[in-house]
Scaffold this motif. Structure first.
Motif, mmCIF file in Angstrom:
data_model
loop_
_atom_site.group_PDB
_atom_site.id
_atom_site.type_symbol
_atom_site.label_atom_id
_atom_site.label_comp_id
_atom_site.label_asym_id
_atom_site.label_seq_id
_atom_site.Cartn_x
_atom_site.Cartn_y
_atom_site.Cartn_z
ATOM 1 N N GLY A 228 6.619 5.700 29.798
ATOM 2 C CA GLY A 228 7.906 6.238 29.356
ATOM 3 C C GLY A 228 7.905 6.411 27.858
ATOM 4 O O GLY A 228 6.875 6.311 27.207
ATOM 5 N N PRO A 229 9.068 6.677 27.284
ATOM 6 C CA PRO A 229 9.126 6.904 25.841
ATOM 7 C C PRO A 229 9.047 5.589 25.074
ATOM 8 O O PRO A 229 9.476 4.547 25.565
ATOM 9 N N LEU A 230 8.467 5.654 23.892
ATOM 10 C CA LEU A 230 8.425 4.494 23.002
ATOM 11 C C LEU A 230 8.692 4.993 21.591
ATOM 12 O O LEU A 230 8.035 5.931 21.128
ATOM 13 N N THR A 231 9.653 4.387 20.935
ATOM 14 C CA THR A 231 9.946 4.772 19.564
ATOM 15 C C THR A 231 9.945 3.520 18.704
ATOM 16 O O THR A 231 10.401 2.457 19.123
ATOM 17 N N LEU A 232 9.406 3.703 17.509
ATOM 18 C CA LEU A 232 9.324 2.572 16.594
ATOM 19 C C LEU A 232 9.876 3.044 15.258
ATOM 20 O O LEU A 232 9.512 4.123 14.764
ATOM 21 N N ARG A 233 10.768 2.249 14.691
ATOM 22 C CA ARG A 233 11.264 2.601 13.364
ATOM 23 C C ARG A 233 11.159 1.393 12.461
ATOM 24 O O ARG A 233 11.665 0.307 12.786
ATOM 25 N N TYR A 234 10.537 1.597 11.333
ATOM 26 C CA TYR A 234 10.339 0.511 10.375
ATOM 27 C C TYR A 234 10.895 0.968 9.042
ATOM 28 O O TYR A 234 10.577 2.056 8.567
ATOM 29 N N ARG A 235 11.779 0.153 8.444
ATOM 30 C CA ARG A 235 12.308 0.469 7.126
ATOM 31 C C ARG A 235 12.125 -0.721 6.203
ATOM 32 O O ARG A 235 12.252 -1.875 6.640
ATOM 33 N N ALA A 236 11.851 -0.432 4.959
ATOM 34 C CA ALA A 236 11.613 -1.535 4.021
ATOM 35 C C ALA A 236 11.873 -1.100 2.584
ATOM 36 O O ALA A 236 11.742 0.080 2.246
ATOM 37 N N SER A 237 12.268 -2.053 1.800
ATOM 38 C CA SER A 237 12.269 -1.875 0.346
ATOM 39 C C SER A 237 11.174 -2.762 -0.210
ATOM 40 O O SER A 237 11.101 -3.959 0.128
ATOM 41 N N VAL A 238 10.341 -2.188 -1.031
ATOM 42 C CA VAL A 238 9.152 -2.894 -1.484
ATOM 43 C C VAL A 238 9.037 -2.792 -3.002
ATOM 44 O O VAL A 238 9.164 -1.711 -3.577
ATOM 45 N N ARG A 239 8.827 -3.959 -3.645
ATOM 46 C CA ARG A 239 8.652 -3.972 -5.091
ATOM 47 C C ARG A 239 7.162 -3.983 -5.422
ATOM 48 O O ARG A 239 6.427 -4.841 -4.915
ATOM 49 N N LEU A 240 6.733 -3.048 -6.236
ATOM 50 C CA LEU A 240 5.328 -3.018 -6.676
ATOM 51 C C LEU A 240 5.218 -3.632 -8.057
ATOM 52 O O LEU A 240 5.941 -3.254 -8.983
ATOM 53 N N ARG A 241 4.324 -4.587 -8.159
ATOM 54 C CA ARG A 241 4.015 -5.208 -9.456
ATOM 55 C C ARG A 241 2.534 -5.011 -9.698
ATOM 56 O O ARG A 241 1.741 -5.936 -9.588
ATOM 57 N N ARG A 242 2.208 -3.792 -9.991
ATOM 58 C CA ARG A 242 0.800 -3.431 -10.060
ATOM 59 C C ARG A 242 0.425 -3.178 -11.505
ATOM 60 O O ARG A 242 1.022 -2.316 -12.150
ATOM 61 N N PRO A 243 -0.540 -3.898 -12.006
ATOM 62 C CA PRO A 243 -0.948 -3.675 -13.391
ATOM 63 C C PRO A 243 -1.580 -2.298 -13.514
ATOM 64 O O PRO A 243 -2.126 -1.783 -12.540
ATOM 65 N N PRO A 244 -1.517 -1.689 -14.668
ATOM 66 C CA PRO A 244 -2.173 -0.391 -14.839
ATOM 67 C C PRO A 244 -3.678 -0.570 -14.663
ATOM 68 O O PRO A 244 -4.209 -1.664 -14.872
ATOM 69 N N PRO A 245 -4.357 0.494 -14.269
ATOM 70 C CA PRO A 245 -5.808 0.379 -14.089
ATOM 71 C C PRO A 245 -6.482 0.008 -15.401
ATOM 72 O O PRO A 245 -6.057 0.435 -16.474
ATOM 73 N N ASP A 246 -7.510 -0.797 -15.296
ATOM 74 C CA ASP A 246 -8.295 -1.157 -16.484
ATOM 75 C C ASP A 246 -9.513 -0.241 -16.517
ATOM 76 O O ASP A 246 -10.548 -0.541 -15.921
ATOM 77 N N THR A 247 -9.341 0.853 -17.250
ATOM 78 C CA THR A 247 -10.394 1.877 -17.216
ATOM 79 C C THR A 247 -11.646 1.457 -17.981
ATOM 80 O O THR A 247 -12.651 2.159 -17.967
ATOM 81 N N GLN A 248 -11.570 0.304 -18.635
ATOM 82 C CA GLN A 248 -12.751 -0.223 -19.340
ATOM 83 C C GLN A 248 -13.472 -1.284 -18.519
ATOM 84 O O GLN A 248 -14.429 -1.898 -19.000
ATOM 85 N N ALA A 249 -12.993 -1.500 -17.285
ATOM 86 C CA ALA A 249 -13.539 -2.622 -16.508
ATOM 87 C C ALA A 249 -15.043 -2.486 -16.333
ATOM 88 O O ALA A 249 -15.561 -1.405 -16.081
ATOM 89 N N PHE A 250 -15.734 -3.591 -16.466
ATOM 90 C CA PHE A 250 -17.201 -3.627 -16.347
ATOM 91 C C PHE A 250 -17.594 -3.841 -14.883
ATOM 92 O O PHE A 250 -16.758 -4.127 -14.030
ATOM 93 N N GLU A 251 -18.845 -3.684 -14.611
ATOM 94 C CA GLU A 251 -19.359 -3.905 -13.266
ATOM 95 C C GLU A 251 -19.743 -5.374 -13.146
ATOM 96 O O GLU A 251 -20.328 -5.939 -14.066
ATOM 97 N N VAL A 252 -19.413 -5.988 -12.027
ATOM 98 C CA VAL A 252 -19.707 -7.405 -11.836
ATOM 99 C C VAL A 252 -21.087 -7.548 -11.205
ATOM 100 O O VAL A 252 -21.385 -6.894 -10.201
ATOM 101 N N ALA A 253 -21.931 -8.369 -11.808
ATOM 102 C CA ALA A 253 -23.262 -8.584 -11.241
ATOM 103 C C ALA A 253 -23.128 -9.234 -9.866
ATOM 104 O O ALA A 253 -22.194 -10.011 -9.622
ATOM 105 N N ILE A 254 -24.073 -8.903 -8.991
ATOM 106 C CA ILE A 254 -24.023 -9.427 -7.614
ATOM 107 C C ILE A 254 -23.827 -10.940 -7.609
ATOM 108 O O ILE A 254 -22.995 -11.471 -6.871
#
Lengths: 278, 278, 278, 278
Positions: free
Chosen positions: D69-95
């Motif tokens: 039969g029919p199935l409906t799903l509805r999801y609603r949310a308010s979400v806060r993002l606390r994301r630091p800006p990208p670090d474009t100077q980031a180095f590569e981590v050795a294995i």
């Protein structure tokens, strides 16, 4: 459930052409259906190393950074197996009844493209009674249809490749078993460890496990061992999770000699500890 | 050997978005086991074109360079089939006894990777009696194991893909038949042409031929037609040799309607002879 | 156009474990841009055999059925090359202007899946001037991007595999060259023959040809030889058409030693002419 | 680090042809660099369901068994993002300096066969400075070389397929990014979530993350979104880990409409809760 004790003696030897970072999976699993009574690890030259134990699956990963030159690793252990006999009447667990942490073993992985084998698996095994019998049919079919041929595959070979070319080694047999089970909606994974073969040389072994009757049952589609005797090192989604050595650097392999033998009753008692005092 | 006559009426219609070079294979084969009694070709707009007849295999390739805009092609023909009934007792021809021009049909091709299927073919059909019966077993196996599903494949799909995914259309069924036969050292090729299906819509059809008993025998693993009724357009190593249209340019297809029907006895007589003289 | 003469001395040696049917392509091509002055073939043990000459492409296929036991084949020839220097200004021929017998070299084949590489080829070479320069760019790119590594491929390896893994041997380099050219709508094929390498051991060599400026131009993307010096054995759509040995039976290879050297002026004159009369 | 708030409104609608077991990943991630302020889930018809939260990665899997039969799903949310800006100077981590739980993101997976792309990745990006810049180069290369084309891929398409065919959708772009990074020994994984596109329709989005400078940085090789705005649902090794819906049963999809928009400053304050009282 009869307890049995196995002695493991594993020697690996390499020549490193440059600094190399290693991940080794050589420690016998201390958990699930087995217990490590006693063990030792020696790395030559002596090097700083770390051992990480997987919280869920108990396997231990050894990380070593080694300099150019020779590297030898020797691991010895006594391991007690407390493995119940297979339940050959085990039923198939409906998807909705699968424990949540088992669900990921239904998904296709690098070496087990169960999504591509779904129709073929249905045609081949759809009519076999569900449960342990169906997994046994998968294992028997592989044993009959796939030829064990050293050198016929490499580290990029997948279950689909093996399904086509009908040749491989133990890792390939296990991948095909895993893939076919997942294609049939039976959770399956790879188990690797120490096993004894009738014909030398000693080598690490790979078999597969399927989740039926609410527990993991072992199958060896190569027919080379009784999987009940496998001294487990690790279980994982496929070989990518459980390679005995993953190495980041230029290396020449000199020796791979993982030996195992069951301890006969009398010696077993001694090895097991205080029992020997009587 | 009963003669039968079929009328072909094929209409193709395109919208070209730019100048486009076409190779069409729509002419009924005039040779082998059939004869073109009468035919006509109309290209709209009227365009210069060339028809090349293959010296060995008799198929005719129509080359047309067409400008942007609509392009319609209509081909009509009456074709007499003089096809002997299949020799179901035909034996397998040893490699060394194969005519030289048949040898190339043993080799793997773009869509028929017989080299990769050799072990599987051996496992599946190695025990079937050699000859016509073995090819019939291949055809029956495909019919049973592979599902006819429109849209399940595309122009890059190969026999190995179909062997894995167990779904395809007539071209894929034929490719798998060709590949499995070659894997068994039986020369095999694709035959395409006009065929009548019980269920519409009309479309070009592909079947396969195997060389047994010193001649080519037709097989339709889809079970959709009696391959004895195929009005041949061409035979080739795989679909790359015998596509009904190969086009070099941006084109929208508007209509593909290749129709064919057997002429009933009375009409056939008229059509076949010096019509109107009676 | 300078004429040059090469002496070929090819020795092949096998141990047959059972009756085996062989197809050999070892005869130097007598046609196109070269001429066989003198040749001899010795098969040991002495066996009935046939040589079939391809009507269109002039290569000669040797068919031999040999019994279990040792088999040795020795082929020697003096071959005059009359090969014009490459026309590095050659333009690209429009599809509609291609000779009909060249069209098939645009199609994908078993080892050259040009259909799958079309977008990549367009991205890589779409901006290079059309004609000889574009084919040269393809050849240079392969030489730079693909590593020559013995053992990195096998008889099922295709151009797509090589494009991904960036490693292969001469046959793989040639396949990738062929596939990329066809992806760019440039007819291309494989050419195999005798060639001299700076570093031993001697082996059969494979390069590719592209149809530009109304003729076939040779390219060696391995950079190991000057393709102008190739003593041709055959050309074909890919390695499936031009394997030096195709065998139907269980065989152990003991020796593959195809040697070639250019005859210096003085000796050449003798070899070429009415020898001994001077 | 600026905080931002996004409102998610996701509606999924299916017609089930039989009892079907679903795994949904639609809940916004409550952890890592974001926080769920408020959310609601409505399943119609009302059905028993379970939500499992991954201990390590925080994503939440919704398991539902639904009748035909029919199935409906509805999801609603308010979400806060606390994301630091990208670090474009980031180095590569050795294995050897990689945290142990990051190592598994170096391994090849079903859709990211990094083992097969190692040479190509080295050729393409070996000369780019290590660290963030190299991952950016990978992302830029994909954007330039791969065409976004709906319908060009399916659920079995892998990074190698996309590398060859140079076409795909967001999931394919992300897989190729992940695979190339791993080929370069940079840990990488897929991140999926809610994102806003300039051109409708709304859909789930997939990007990739690379571990550089000791943290995970987001990259969107499609160039369709600023990955800093992604409202995460989950991260995983590849699409097999993070499909928004995995279903075991015959289902017709009627609607997939996952919408998201950033809340403007004033509304955001209100949505954030008690803060509005001041």
């Amino acid at each position: 459930m009869a307890e049995r004790i196995f002695n493991v003696d594993c020697k690996l030897s390499y020549t490193l052409l440059d600094d190399t970072h290693f991940l080794f999976l050589v420690h016998a699993l201390d958990g699930m259906d087995q217990e490590v009574i006693d063990e030792s690890l020696r790395i030559t030259p002596s090097l700083k190393h770390e051992v990480h134990t997987d919280a869920a699956l108990c396997h231990r990963t050894l990380r070593v950074k080694a300099p150019a030159g020779p590297l030898t690793l020797r691991y010895r252990a006594s391991v007690r197996l407390r493995r119940p006999p297979p339940d050959t009447q085990a039923f198939e667990v409906a998807i909705e009844a699968l424990p949540h942490d088992v669900l990921s073993y239904l998904m296709p992985t690098r070496y087990c493209e169960s999504d591509r084998l779904a129709s073929a698996a249905g045609k081949l095994f759809g009519d076999v009674p569900a449960g342990y019998a169906r997994v046994q049919a998968v294992s028997d079919w592989i044993r009959e249809q796939v030829e064990y041929r050293t050198g016929s595959t490499n580290t990029t070979t997948t279950a689909c490749d093996v399904f086509l070319q009908r040749a491989g080694v133990c890792r390939d047999f296990a991948h095909l078993g895993v893939a076919l089970c997942r294609s049939l909606n039976i959770p399956a994974r790879m188990a690797v460890g120490y096993a004894r073969f009738d014909s030398p040389p000693p080598d690490f072994h790979a078999v597969f496990e399927a989740f039926v009757g609410r527990r993991w049952e072992l199958f060896d589609p190569t027919g080379m061992t009784d999987p009940q005797d496998l001294v487990r090192i690790a279980v994982g989604r496929d070989a990518g999770d459980v390679a005995f050595a993953t190495l980041f650097g230029p290396v020449r392999t000199r020796l791979i000699r993982p030996e195992v033998e069951q301890v006969r009753a009398r010696r077993a008692r001694r090895a097991a500890g205080p029992a020997g005092h009587s």
